[in-house]
Scaffold this active site. Structure first.
Site, PDB file in Angstrom:
ATOM      1  N   LYS A  55     -19.754  37.516 162.287  1.00 24.86           N
ATOM      2  CA  LYS A  55     -18.460  37.082 162.846  1.00 24.86           C
ATOM      3  C   LYS A  55     -17.379  38.112 162.524  1.00 24.86           C
ATOM      4  O   LYS A  55     -16.585  38.484 163.386  1.00 24.86           O
ATOM      5  CB  LYS A  55     -18.043  35.723 162.261  1.00 24.86           C
ATOM      6  N   GLN A  99     -16.923  27.950 157.018  1.00 31.53           N
ATOM      7  CA  GLN A  99     -18.358  27.947 157.321  1.00 31.53           C
ATOM      8  C   GLN A  99     -19.014  26.690 156.733  1.00 31.53           C
ATOM      9  O   GLN A  99     -18.879  26.410 155.546  1.00 31.53           O
ATOM     10  CB  GLN A  99     -18.999  29.223 156.737  1.00 31.53           C
ATOM     11  N   ASP A 122     -12.532  26.306 165.346  1.00 32.11           N
ATOM     12  CA  ASP A 122     -13.830  25.641 165.498  1.00 32.11           C
ATOM     13  C   ASP A 122     -13.688  24.349 166.302  1.00 32.11           C
ATOM     14  O   ASP A 122     -14.683  23.769 166.733  1.00 32.11           O
ATOM     15  CB  ASP A 122     -14.417  25.304 164.119  1.00 32.11           C
TER      16      ASP A 122
END
Ligand code: NAD
Length: 298
Positions: A55, A99, A122
């Site tokens: 990422k 994460q 997200d």
């Protein structure tokens, strides 16, 4: 026998990343700063570390600023919440991604709930989930957003189509169903308690499988001409090479190809879309925070 098409998610994702990079250049010109994505990694899980590294690389490749925050497994929930608050206040940060999974002693919902919804790239915050569910502008979870992009690219107008989503998780199944509904599909959500899944799947023009069970969806379940999006990522033992493993999806792809119009392969289908959409969401969040209109074509 006709053979369906494999949808090239890798190529589509590369095109999307190019569009994002162009949008980033425009943003820098307009504001004099780069969009920034902060990724928080707790613990040493090797798979998560690989994701975070890739990422970071792709964020920089798109011309954005990447901030990484690694914290030990032993971090307390309060310290993690303090870090989130710092990132909420940091003007250089447009997107915050924590994460998952987090260690068991930390309440995931509390951590996600602490992220400023305007920076929730997200799309897991209840505010964004609620906006999506009520048809308002939202930051949408990356994987289902990537799936809907691939479907629209393949099928064009989705309205009136029968869609079956297998899986009801908050990160894939539920937002996927909301996105399909927003496209005016007739949507069914199937899950572990669904009776006769094969018949449910057989009525679908669009099947999205997000279960986590290797090749569970068999070829003969698929209605002829349906389009199938396989979200599953399952590591299985390689039968050809002892000691080796390979990645398969939730759909038996080789079987399904005899029935489908098109299907995403695993790997190379949905997987590459997730990071590309994350970059897209970060750029969109940066524009919104700067009071700029959403970048065109994204
Ligand atoms: P999850 O475990 O949270 O949810 C799985 C869902 O499948 C549940 O809702 C459950 O009801 C349903 N299910 C389980 N067994 C079933 C059965 N026998 N019949 C019908 N439904 C059943 O998983 P998730 O986080 O939604 O992920 C699903 C899959 O997608 C996993 O393989 C995951 O690795 C993969 N995934 C891929 C990406 C990507 O970038 N491509 C992103 C997220 C998840």
């Amino acid at each position: 026998m006709t053979i369906g098409k494999l949808i090239d998610g890798k190529a589509f994702a590369a095109g999307l990343r190019d569009k994002v990079a162009n949008g980033v250049a425009g943003f820098v010109q307009a504001t004099g700063r780069k969009p920034g994505l902060a990724v928080v990694l707790v613990g040493e899980d090797p798979a998560s570390s690989v994701y975070v590294r890739s990422k970071g690389k792709m964020t920089v490749a798109a011309g954005m600023e990447s901030f990484e925050f690694k914290r030990p497994d032993s971090i307390g929930e309060d310290d993690l919440l303090d870090l989130i608050e710092e990132l909420n206040q940091d003007e250089r940060v447009d997107g915050i991604l924590v994460q998952l999974p987090l260690p068991r002693h930390i309440d995931e919902a509390a951590v996600i709930g602490a992220i400023d919804p305007a920076k929730d790239v997200d799309g897991f915050h209840v505010v964004n989930a609620g906006r999506l569910a009520t048809g308002q502008e939202a930051l949408v979870p990356c994987t289902p957003m990537g799936c809907i992009m691939l479907l629209k690219d393949e099928l064009g107008d989705l309205s009136g189509l029968e869609a079956v989503v297998i899986g009801r998780s908050n990160i894939v199944g539920k937002p996927m169903a909301a996105l399909l509904l927003a496209e005016s599909c007739t949507v069914t959500i199937a899950h572990s308690r669904t009776h006769d899944l094969a018949s449910v799947v057989h009525r679908a023009d669009i099947v999205v499988a997000a279960v986590g069970r290797p090749e569970m969806v068999r070829g003969e379940w698929i209605k002829p001409g349906a389009t199938v999006i396989d979200v599953g990522i399952n590591r299985v033992a390689d039968i050809e090479e002892e000691g080796k493993s390979r990645i398969v999806g939730d759909v038996a792809t080789a079987e399904a190809l005899a029935h489908v119009r098109a299907i995403t392969p695993v790997p190379g289908g949905v997987g590459p879309m997730t990071i590309a959409v994350l970059l897209r969401n970060t750029l969109v969040a940066a524009h919104a925070r700067a009071g700029l209109a959403k970048p065109e074509g994204l």
